[in-house]
Design an enzyme around this catalytic site. Sequence first.
Site, PDB file in Angstrom:
ATOM      1  CB  SER A  56     -12.355 -20.745   1.325  1.00 62.65           C
ATOM      2  OG  SER A  56     -13.340 -21.575   0.746  1.00 62.65           O
ATOM      3  CE  LYS A  57     -11.359 -14.816  -3.560  1.00 65.10           C
ATOM      4  NZ  LYS A  57     -10.933 -14.062  -4.703  1.00 65.10           N
ATOM      5  NE  ARG A  58     -12.389 -23.960  -2.895  1.00 65.65           N
ATOM      6  CZ  ARG A  58     -11.333 -23.142  -2.993  1.00 65.65           C
ATOM      7  NH1 ARG A  58     -11.199 -22.391  -4.067  1.00 65.65           N
ATOM      8  NH2 ARG A  58     -10.430 -23.065  -2.040  1.00 65.65           N
TER       9      ARG A  58
END
Length: 512
Positions: free
Chosen positions: A265-267
Amino acid sequence: MSRKVRVRFAPSPTGPLHMGGVRTALYNYLFAKKHNGDFILRVEDTDQTRYVPGAEQYVKDALKWCGLNPDEGPDNPGTFGPYRQSERKEGYAKYAYDLIEKGEAYYAFDTSEELDAIRESAKQMKMPNFQYNSITRTSMKNSLTLSAEEVKAKIDAGEPYVIRLKAPRNEEMRMNDMIRGWVVVNTNNIDDKVLLKGDGMPTYHLANVVDDHLMEITHVIRGEEWLPSAPTHFLLYRAFGWEDTMPEFAHLPLILKPDGNGKLSKRDGDRLGFPVFPLEWVDPASRETSSGYREKGYFPEAFINMLAFLGWNPGDERELFSLEDLIETFSIERVGKAGAKFDADKTKWFQQQYLRMKSDEELAVLLMPKLKSAGISTDMKFVTNVCSLMKERAVFVEDMMADRFYFNAPTEYDEKTIKKKWKADTPSIIAGLRAVLVDITDFTEENIEIDFKQYLEDNEYGFGKVMPGFRLLVTGLGMGPSMSAICALLGKDEVLSRIDNGLGKLEALKNV
Ligand code: GLU
């Protein structure tokens, strides 16, 4: 006659492009180029509530950095424009009304409060996922349940409505996916997607399919997260009567976290210590910065090569592929269905390989400005030689200037090496070596090497008796590239002066 291959990369500018998005762009690009086709950039920005300033520019910059230049796009329009959906907003409505005409879509007047209430009561009846579909629509407020007069009255009175796709009831629909093969879906599982919203704007589904049709897209290559939308898109092509020119679909496998547990994910990136974005991104609202491959010092060639292998392989042992090589070798048939685990170490490995492939001169050109901004002034020839020595030990260009001894005499000396290797007789042994070095007229690597060895032999010294002290004096370190090479690079005067200045300092340090 077969149509010219035309593929599109269709990001929504809702934030920075994740590396998964770049991979989608890359596979589209490779597919297009392999088949002498066109690679199109289309900005899907109909949802103004999710618009993030700077995101479109970011996408363009990222593609440019990677060398994935669109043949057509907002900045270089072809004859299929506009290439930004917001610029053709009004045009989509017509297509939704056409479907109503054909009986393939219908008006729905249910208010959001009514829909919420139905969802709530469905939940209480233990049906948590209420769907507006071929069964439930028969008891909702729409042009299928209301009379023609009632519908007209509502529209004339300006009552808000949406237009929904009328999915057929209980039909086994077979869809082909270039990666997954045949996928069979029962239309009962497809909800009646909204095509036109209350404000007259299209949803993603309508705009996406209409644009793919108008832009004569032949292949839709996109992430697996769009697989659930594909049945709706198939139905839309059918409803419009565009089956003959319907694109082929390929849904790419997910990119997984390094441990294989779920989608990257982006995180994840900055949390796990690697970038997930091609370029650094500063969030315009929070000012939070997310790191990027470019700023971390990766070469775009390495980044692209790594990405290509996240879901595809050439079927043999080869791993290093330039963009040109990839175009030649890539095929959708060799893209797997299973998720591909991201591997940060492998990414570094690719970077290291590409660094090694560059010539010393090329590396010097890249290193020079970094030296300058670190306040180190030196010349190109010297830096080229430093690169030649450091290249094998470096992953990033900056690593080649990590050892400052090339540019300045050491001011500090490695404590461990002093403790272990600087003995009472070291100064006299080094004095002897100094005398040997003074006598070398042509101060080349080979000559230094020969005379150094001779010195050891003449005095019956082991390598470990002389080398560590010598290295400490000249570099301040306990390890590094060949000392003969370093000395030849620094030049005789510099080496002698480092020995002279260092001896006293090291003696003092030893006695602390
Ligand atoms: N706008 C969609 C996205 O953000 C495009 C999906 C597709 O390629 O159909 O990914």
